[in-house]
Design a protein around this motif. Structure first.
Motif, short mmCIF file in Angstrom:
data_model
loop_
_atom_site.label_atom_id
_atom_site.label_comp_id
_atom_site.label_asym_id
_atom_site.label_seq_id
_atom_site.Cartn_x
_atom_site.Cartn_y
_atom_site.Cartn_z
N ASN A 1 -12.49 58.36 11.51
CA ASN A 1 -11.24 58.91 12.05
C ASN A 1 -11.17 60.44 11.98
OD1 ASN A 1 -10.89 59.06 9.26
ND2 ASN A 1 -8.68 58.69 9.39
N GLU A 2 -12.17 61.05 11.33
CA GLU A 2 -12.23 62.51 11.32
C GLU A 2 -13.03 63.06 12.51
OE1 GLU A 2 -13.80 63.60 7.55
OE2 GLU A 2 -12.06 62.92 6.42
N CYS A 3 -13.60 62.18 13.29
CA CYS A 3 -14.40 62.57 14.44
C CYS A 3 -13.48 62.94 15.61
CB CYS A 3 -15.32 61.42 14.84
SG CYS A 3 -16.34 61.77 16.29
N LYS A 4 -13.77 64.08 16.24
CA LYS A 4 -12.97 64.56 17.37
C LYS A 4 -13.71 64.43 18.71
CE LYS A 4 -9.81 65.64 14.44
NZ LYS A 4 -8.65 64.71 14.29
N SER A 5 -14.92 63.89 18.70
CA SER A 5 -15.66 63.70 19.94
C SER A 5 -14.94 62.69 20.82
CB SER A 5 -17.08 63.19 19.65
OG SER A 5 -17.77 64.07 18.81
N LEU A 6 -15.04 62.88 22.13
CA LEU A 6 -14.37 61.97 23.05
C LEU A 6 -14.83 60.54 22.86
CD1 LEU A 6 -12.49 61.43 25.44
CD2 LEU A 6 -14.39 62.05 26.98
N SER A 7 -16.11 60.36 22.59
CA SER A 7 -16.63 59.01 22.40
C SER A 7 -16.02 58.33 21.18
CB SER A 7 -18.16 59.03 22.27
OG SER A 7 -18.57 59.84 21.19
N CYS A 8 -15.61 59.12 20.19
CA CYS A 8 -14.89 58.54 19.03
C CYS A 8 -13.45 58.20 19.41
CB CYS A 8 -14.89 59.53 17.87
SG CYS A 8 -16.49 59.82 17.10
N LEU A 9 -12.79 59.13 20.08
CA LEU A 9 -11.38 58.94 20.41
C LEU A 9 -11.17 57.78 21.37
CD1 LEU A 9 -10.39 62.70 20.92
CD2 LEU A 9 -10.01 61.29 18.90
N GLN A 10 -12.19 57.43 22.13
CA GLN A 10 -12.09 56.30 23.04
C GLN A 10 -12.31 54.96 22.36
OE1 GLN A 10 -15.11 57.38 25.89
NE2 GLN A 10 -13.60 58.15 27.35
N HIS A 11 -12.77 54.99 21.12
CA HIS A 11 -13.11 53.76 20.42
C HIS A 11 -12.31 53.63 19.12
CE1 HIS A 11 -16.56 54.24 23.16
NE2 HIS A 11 -16.73 52.93 23.03
N ARG A 12 -12.48 52.48 18.51
CA ARG A 12 -11.84 52.25 17.22
C ARG A 12 -12.52 53.11 16.16
NH1 ARG A 12 -12.14 45.68 18.10
NH2 ARG A 12 -10.62 45.62 19.80
N MET A 13 -11.73 53.71 15.29
CA MET A 13 -12.27 54.62 14.28
C MET A 13 -11.91 54.13 12.87
SD MET A 13 -11.63 58.35 16.06
CE MET A 13 -9.86 58.10 16.34
N PHE A 14 -12.86 54.27 11.97
CA PHE A 14 -12.68 53.82 10.60
C PHE A 14 -11.89 54.85 9.80
CE2 PHE A 14 -14.29 53.73 6.16
CZ PHE A 14 -13.84 52.47 5.80
N ASP A 15 -10.84 54.38 9.13
CA ASP A 15 -10.03 55.23 8.25
C ASP A 15 -10.31 54.82 6.81
OD1 ASP A 15 -8.16 56.68 6.84
OD2 ASP A 15 -6.51 56.30 8.25
N ARG A 16 -11.11 55.63 6.12
CA ARG A 16 -11.50 55.29 4.75
C ARG A 16 -10.32 55.29 3.79
NH1 ARG A 16 -14.96 60.71 3.10
NH2 ARG A 16 -13.39 62.26 3.69
N ASN A 17 -9.29 56.04 4.12
CA ASN A 17 -8.11 56.10 3.25
C ASN A 17 -7.31 54.81 3.25
OD1 ASN A 17 -8.56 58.84 2.46
ND2 ASN A 17 -7.73 59.50 4.44
N LEU A 18 -7.54 53.96 4.24
CA LEU A 18 -6.82 52.68 4.33
C LEU A 18 -7.54 51.56 3.60
CD1 LEU A 18 -5.63 52.69 8.06
CD2 LEU A 18 -4.37 53.39 6.01
#
Length: 398
Positions: free
Chosen positions: A127-144
């Motif tokens: 979830n710290e990734c700002k690349s478009l390919s990250c924002l278009q997909h599900r992102m892992f939030d380690r804090n959760l």
């Protein structure tokens, strides 16, 4: 069923045999001694592959990428609630690749991943990734996740036409009924455009390459096998053709009933590598097509009337094409035009699935090949096997 030894380098590339030459429409592949193979993920190789994947997406109406993976929901269910089974459902995307579900963390966060026998690491967007390919997909939030453990080390993974980079962490990963505790993976901080929608529907990659020394920290396959109460340390793929069709990745079991093959006899007749040639081939579920060296692929495509620069062939000529024989360990595996010709119905164009590549093993057999066969990756005996889906009979070459 035909088996051959597995070769591996840095936890990557599960390999079989290969000394390729072309004689008419005949690619012959013989046994080989083990060789080091540079890590590559071949379905990323070359613009021709990317362009054909785009065409296939366009044909299915997937050309308009948005900022949400939800626009690419499939009609098939990936969830396996039967705890007695050790398989994972896989979804076919345009006959180019398959993906399945994993869950990471506690409480679990769900991701689509490509299960890849051509790589050995797990990565998902962070979830710290700002690349478009990250924002278009599900992102892992380690804090959760209550079970996440940071390793405070970074990693970059390079592919033929792109790369990902990020941080290594450990957490619980569930794939189907299999639960892997304290498993290392990469949550990305940057990803190249090659992983953007619409070409890449999956969120990340789950590497299944075998590390014979069990010493690669990021290779999960031995952890999977060791966590299963199974007699046979192996996994198998069923990869049927057809967009949105459902395949299977199974651990510890061979589907004898469906393919009606005498597997006991096949195991008894297993083969090992010899020094008769100095080349290798690769069975790679992370590759879309069939990739080979320029000379071999150009010769084969020219013989078929394919434009060697665009891989295009006149659709009217397809009906005159003959079966292509790929010989693995003196066993013939036939591909028919319906297997190795890709049709773009929207633009009334046809393309060869035989693509050129610049480096890596001489021949990489991807989804265009593997969708014809039931494939077995035997970890204990360090070998792979193939059983034709359409027929239990295989022709011997003298």
């Amino acid at each position: 069923m035909n088996f051959a030894k597995i070769i591996n380098k840095s936890g990557l590339k599960i390999i079989i045999l290969l000394c390729a030459y072309v004689h008419g429409n005949h690619i012959k592949i013989r046994q080989t001694q083990s060789q080091a193979i540079d890590p590559k993920n071949a379905y990323r190789n070359g613009h021709a592959v990317d362009e054909i994947k785009k065409i296939k997406m366009q044909e299915l109406g997937l050309q308009n990428a948005t900022n949400s993976i939800n626009d690419f929901e499939t009609t098939s269910s990936l969830t396996n609630h039967n705890k007695t089974k050790t398989y994972i459902d896989l979804i076919n995307v345009t006959d180019s690749y398959f993906y399945g579900l994993i869950r990471v963390g506690n409480p679990p966060q769900e991701f689509r991943v490509a299960f890849d026998t051509g790589s050995s690491k797990i990565w998902i967007p962070g979830n710290e990734c700002k690349s478009l390919s990250c924002l278009q997909h599900r992102m892992f939030d380690r804090n959760l996740s209550n079970s996440y453990v940071a390793e405070n080390s970074g990693l970059q993974i390079e592919y033929g036409a792109g790369k990902v980079e990020g941080k290594i962490g450990r957490d619980t990963i569930q794939l189907g009924p299999i639960k892997l505790n304290n498993t290392r993976f990469l949550h990305t901080e940057a990803q190249d455009h090659i992983f953007e929608l619409p070409q890449t529907v999956f969120d990340g990659v789950f590497g299944l390459a075998i590390d014979p020394n069990k010493d690669e920290k990021l290779s999960p396959i031995h952890n999977i096998i060791d966590n299963l109460s199974i007699k046979q340390k192996l996994f198998t793929f069923e990869l049927p053709k057809g967009h949105n069709s459902t395949g299977k990745l199974t651990f510890g079991e061979i589907n004898q009933e469906l393919y009606q093959v005498n597997y006991s006899k096949a195991y008894g007749n297993s083969t090992s590598f010899t020094k008769r040639s100095n080349s290798t081939a690769l069975l790679d579920t992370g590759t879309s097509f069939i990739l080979g060296d320029s000379w071999t692929i150009n010769k084969l495509n020219k013989d078929m009337g394919v434009d060697v620069n665009t891989n295009r062939i006149e659709c009217s000529a397809v009906k005159y094409l003959k079966p292509i024989k790929i010989v693995l360990d003196n066993r013939v595996f036939r591909l028919y035009p319906k297997d190795y010709i890709l049709k773009d119905k929207k633009n009334h164009a046809c393309y060869s699935a035989f693509m050129k590549k610049s480096d890596g093993p001489p021949l990489i057999l991807g989804i265009s090949f593997l969708s014809k066969f039931y494939s077995i990756f035997d970890i204990d005996k360090q070998r792979v096997g193939l059983a034709p889906i359409e027929s239990k009979f295989k022709e011997n070459i003298n």
